[in-house]
Enzyme design. Sequence first.
Site, PDB file in Angstrom:
ATOM      1  N   GLY A  80       5.350   2.903   2.343  1.00 10.76           N
ATOM      2  CA  GLY A  80       5.759   3.380   3.828  1.00 10.76           C
ATOM      3  C   GLY A  80       5.651   1.864   4.572  1.00 10.76           C
ATOM      4  O   GLY A  80       4.779   2.151   5.536  1.00 10.76           O
ATOM      5  N   GLY A 116      -4.244  -6.661   0.493  1.00 16.90           N
ATOM      6  CA  GLY A 116      -3.722  -7.856  -0.268  1.00 16.90           C
ATOM      7  C   GLY A 116      -2.661  -8.389   0.481  1.00 16.90           C
ATOM      8  O   GLY A 116      -2.622  -8.105   1.503  1.00 16.90           O
ATOM      9  N   ASP A 142      -5.445  -7.692  -8.489  1.00 20.54           N
ATOM     10  CA  ASP A 142      -4.689  -8.758  -9.017  1.00 20.54           C
ATOM     11  C   ASP A 142      -5.275 -10.052  -8.697  1.00 20.54           C
ATOM     12  O   ASP A 142      -4.797 -11.061  -9.352  1.00 20.54           O
ATOM     13  CB  ASP A 142      -3.352  -8.786  -8.363  1.00 20.54           C
ATOM     14  CG  ASP A 142      -2.736  -7.250  -8.552  1.00 20.54           C
ATOM     15  OD1 ASP A 142      -3.441  -6.268  -9.585  1.00 20.54           O
ATOM     16  OD2 ASP A 142      -2.032  -6.931  -7.670  1.00 20.54           O
TER      17      ASP A 142
END
Length: 360
Positions: A80, A116, A142
């Site tokens: 979203g 992130g 990550d």
Amino acid sequence: MSEKKRIGILTSGGDCAGLNPIIRAVVNRATRYYGWEVLGIQGATNGLMQRPPKVMPLHLNAMDPLRTQGGTILGTTNKGNPFAFPMPDGSLKDRSPEIIDGYYQLGLDTLIGIGGDGSLAILRKLAQQGGMKLIGIPKTIDNDVGETQLSIGFSTAVDIATDALDRLHFTAASHDRVMILEVMGRDAGHIALQAGIAGGAHIILIPEIPYSLGNICRKIQERQDAGFRFSIVIVSEAVCTEGGETVQKMEQFWECRLGGIGQYLANAISKSTGAETRVTVLGHIQRGGIPSPTDRLLASAFGVAAVDLIADGKEDMVVTWQNNQIVPVPIADAIKTYRQVNPEDTLVHTARGLGICLGD
Ligand code: F6P
């Protein structure tokens, strides 16, 4: 003691271990040292869209249990985009004005956004559009946010993937199998590389280093010829097929998610070598659990530093970790580059030095 402020904090994007320890550090520094008030915004920017904005007060005396708690007590979302927000009737709406209005309704001096690269880019765009003050804290298993050597959640994910490899060794050796562990990381191979070295993988495959099936099968064969009848492979989810195709599994909300390269390799390896193969997809287990001591330390350092930046009147900055120090950098710099594994990195050299096959 500075002038009394009210600051907001939100977590955005996929959760990971270490988010709650950041909240704990921010509340400790802001209330204990500066005497400020901290409001937790629930469900990332979605909380600022609601009326009244969905918030929870964060009190010092409720913070200590957060030290060891995974996930985020504030909730989060990685769906979203507020500039094109999916509405119940299927249309997309720009909801940025509501978010900005929510910030001002709460009377916030500054917003601390934990996210992130994608979340930090969205938060920065909102801040610029609405004149909101923003300080960022990088988080993602990550570990791909530019400018910071470590992001929150990465250390715990590496610990979990390493533990999985340690466990796979026993069952692989007992059955003379090739065991393949598929890990997350999006387009960056940091989890696979670091867990692969620490967890004794014989083959590490990351998106940054192209492989050939021939090289992988040769390594397995060499081990068999030397009397080692099992092998352990760790592969990043974004590694492509030998032909260069991304492997995706479809999920809800019509969004594509990476996944399946482990099974592709298992089929190819067993066809070529005759070895019995099994695949473990570690999935969201990498994001859960008790934050590692490294993530708790980093969360503490980032949280304290972020509050100090606000006290210094700074905005549009993100705290980063570089050579064992906190270094604040402009958010624009951190989101401009995507931090992948550099094939010339020390750890790539280390893996090769240990005799690990990287597929090339
Ligand atoms: O960015 C973090 C991450 O865990 C990736 O490693 C992974 O590809 C993705 O999020 C999974 O997202 P979701 O929680 O939507 O399945």
